[in-house]
Design a protein around this motif. Structure first.
Motif, mmCIF file in Angstrom:
data_model
loop_
_atom_site.group_PDB
_atom_site.id
_atom_site.type_symbol
_atom_site.label_atom_id
_atom_site.label_comp_id
_atom_site.label_asym_id
_atom_site.label_seq_id
_atom_site.Cartn_x
_atom_site.Cartn_y
_atom_site.Cartn_z
ATOM 1 N N ILE A 138 -4.050 36.588 46.460
ATOM 2 C CA ILE A 138 -3.304 37.407 45.510
ATOM 3 C C ILE A 138 -3.524 38.863 45.902
ATOM 4 C CG2 ILE A 138 -2.979 38.001 43.096
ATOM 5 C CD1 ILE A 138 -4.321 35.314 42.395
ATOM 6 N N ASP A 139 -2.428 39.529 46.304
ATOM 7 C CA ASP A 139 -2.519 40.902 46.769
ATOM 8 C C ASP A 139 -1.290 41.669 46.301
ATOM 9 O OD1 ASP A 139 -3.635 43.050 48.137
ATOM 10 O OD2 ASP A 139 -2.540 42.578 49.979
ATOM 11 N N TYR A 140 -1.435 42.937 45.985
ATOM 12 C CA TYR A 140 -0.318 43.731 45.479
ATOM 13 C C TYR A 140 0.775 43.921 46.521
ATOM 14 C CZ TYR A 140 -2.136 47.802 47.986
ATOM 15 O OH TYR A 140 -2.558 48.671 48.962
ATOM 16 N N LYS A 141 0.435 43.736 47.800
ATOM 17 C CA LYS A 141 1.428 43.907 48.866
ATOM 18 C C LYS A 141 2.301 42.674 49.057
ATOM 19 C CE LYS A 141 -2.135 45.282 51.188
ATOM 20 N NZ LYS A 141 -3.046 45.505 52.301
ATOM 21 N N ASN A 142 1.859 41.532 48.532
ATOM 22 C CA ASN A 142 2.607 40.284 48.647
ATOM 23 C C ASN A 142 3.612 40.195 47.491
ATOM 24 O OD1 ASN A 142 3.500 37.738 49.191
ATOM 25 N ND2 ASN A 142 1.473 36.798 49.239
ATOM 26 N N ILE A 143 4.717 40.909 47.624
ATOM 27 C CA ILE A 143 5.693 41.044 46.551
ATOM 28 C C ILE A 143 6.412 39.740 46.254
ATOM 29 C CG2 ILE A 143 7.782 42.277 45.837
ATOM 30 C CD1 ILE A 143 6.716 44.565 47.658
ATOM 31 N N ASP A 144 6.680 38.930 47.262
ATOM 32 C CA ASP A 144 7.363 37.650 47.053
ATOM 33 C C ASP A 144 6.549 36.734 46.145
ATOM 34 O OD1 ASP A 144 9.466 38.428 48.687
ATOM 35 O OD2 ASP A 144 8.452 37.696 50.493
ATOM 36 N N ARG A 175 -0.745 46.825 39.566
ATOM 37 C CA ARG A 175 -0.980 47.726 40.693
ATOM 38 C C ARG A 175 0.315 47.916 41.497
ATOM 39 N NH1 ARG A 175 -6.180 46.158 43.783
ATOM 40 N NH2 ARG A 175 -7.108 47.114 41.961
ATOM 41 N N ALA A 176 1.054 46.830 41.714
ATOM 42 C CA ALA A 176 2.319 46.905 42.450
ATOM 43 C C ALA A 176 3.364 47.700 41.666
ATOM 44 C CB ALA A 176 2.837 45.498 42.743
ATOM 45 N N ARG A 177 3.350 47.579 40.344
ATOM 46 C CA ARG A 177 4.256 48.369 39.515
ATOM 47 C C ARG A 177 3.946 49.856 39.649
ATOM 48 N NH1 ARG A 177 3.806 45.084 33.867
ATOM 49 N NH2 ARG A 177 5.404 43.519 34.230
ATOM 50 N N PHE A 178 2.665 50.186 39.619
ATOM 51 C CA PHE A 178 2.247 51.584 39.719
ATOM 52 C C PHE A 178 2.700 52.198 41.041
ATOM 53 C CE2 PHE A 178 -0.881 54.836 40.909
ATOM 54 C CZ PHE A 178 -0.738 55.697 39.841
ATOM 55 N N LEU A 179 2.671 51.405 42.102
ATOM 56 C CA LEU A 179 3.089 51.885 43.419
ATOM 57 C C LEU A 179 4.593 51.740 43.648
ATOM 58 C CD1 LEU A 179 0.140 50.428 45.475
ATOM 59 C CD2 LEU A 179 0.551 52.819 44.922
ATOM 60 N N ALA A 180 5.335 51.362 42.604
ATOM 61 C CA ALA A 180 6.803 51.224 42.622
ATOM 62 C C ALA A 180 7.276 50.139 43.582
ATOM 63 C CB ALA A 180 7.470 52.557 42.936
ATOM 64 N N LEU A 181 6.479 49.094 43.779
ATOM 65 C CA LEU A 181 6.907 47.962 44.592
ATOM 66 C C LEU A 181 7.657 46.946 43.736
ATOM 67 C CD1 LEU A 181 3.621 47.467 46.637
ATOM 68 C CD2 LEU A 181 5.690 48.658 47.348
ATOM 69 N N ILE A 182 7.341 46.918 42.440
ATOM 70 C CA ILE A 182 7.988 46.048 41.460
ATOM 71 C C ILE A 182 8.377 46.933 40.274
ATOM 72 C CG2 ILE A 182 7.640 44.116 39.857
ATOM 73 C CD1 ILE A 182 5.572 43.009 41.708
ATOM 74 N N PRO A 183 9.572 46.731 39.691
ATOM 75 C CA PRO A 183 9.948 47.560 38.546
ATOM 76 C C PRO A 183 9.174 47.177 37.280
ATOM 77 C CG PRO A 183 11.634 45.938 38.974
ATOM 78 C CD PRO A 183 10.648 45.841 40.099
ATOM 79 N N TYR A 184 8.930 48.165 36.420
ATOM 80 C CA TYR A 184 8.274 47.895 35.138
ATOM 81 C C TYR A 184 9.209 47.102 34.228
ATOM 82 C CZ TYR A 184 4.244 50.948 35.805
ATOM 83 O OH TYR A 184 3.067 51.504 36.245
ATOM 84 N N VAL A 185 10.442 47.585 34.114
ATOM 85 C CA VAL A 185 11.434 46.976 33.219
ATOM 86 C C VAL A 185 12.733 46.831 33.976
ATOM 87 C CG1 VAL A 185 12.697 47.246 31.056
ATOM 88 C CG2 VAL A 185 10.382 48.117 31.234
ATOM 89 N N VAL A 186 13.410 45.703 33.767
ATOM 90 C CA VAL A 186 14.726 45.479 34.358
ATOM 91 C C VAL A 186 15.728 45.484 33.232
ATOM 92 C CG1 VAL A 186 16.151 43.920 35.731
ATOM 93 C CG2 VAL A 186 13.702 44.094 36.196
ATOM 94 N N TYR A 187 16.628 46.455 33.229
ATOM 95 C CA TYR A 187 17.625 46.547 32.178
ATOM 96 C C TYR A 187 18.810 45.671 32.511
ATOM 97 C CZ TYR A 187 15.042 50.593 30.547
ATOM 98 O OH TYR A 187 14.065 51.413 30.086
#
Length: 85
Positions: A30-36, A70-82
């Motif tokens: 489990i790592d913040y870089k593994n977005i998939d 952590r991935a959200r903070f680095l903008a790799l994943i969005p916080y909220v999807v509208y």
């Protein structure tokens, strides 16, 4: 009063517990870089899916939530999807 007879078909069967995928496969990290991997545990609105639905153990759910945040903070994943209609 008249007692109701219980129907044997209405009995609830015990829930089968799933094995934690991270405990079963120790090579998955489990790592913040593994977005998939992280996207599998985030719903379409951007919320973290609870343990009860995913079948992950408590230890790995905490780690997963930490890495998603952590991935959200680095903008790799969005916080909220509208979703607009």
């Amino acid at each position: 009063m008249m007692e109701r007879k219980r129907n044997p078909r209405n009995r609830r069967e015990p829930r089968k517990h799933r094995k934690c995928p991270f405990c079963a496969n120790s090579h998955i990290d489990i790592d913040y870089k593994n977005i998939d991997l992280l996207k599998r545990y985030v719903n379409d609105r951007g919320k973290i899916i609870p343990r009860k639905n995913t079948g992950i153990c408590a230890k790995h759910q905490r780690r997963l939530a930490k890495e998603i945040k952590r991935a959200r903070f680095l903008a790799l994943i969005p916080y909220v999807v509208y979703t607009y209609r």
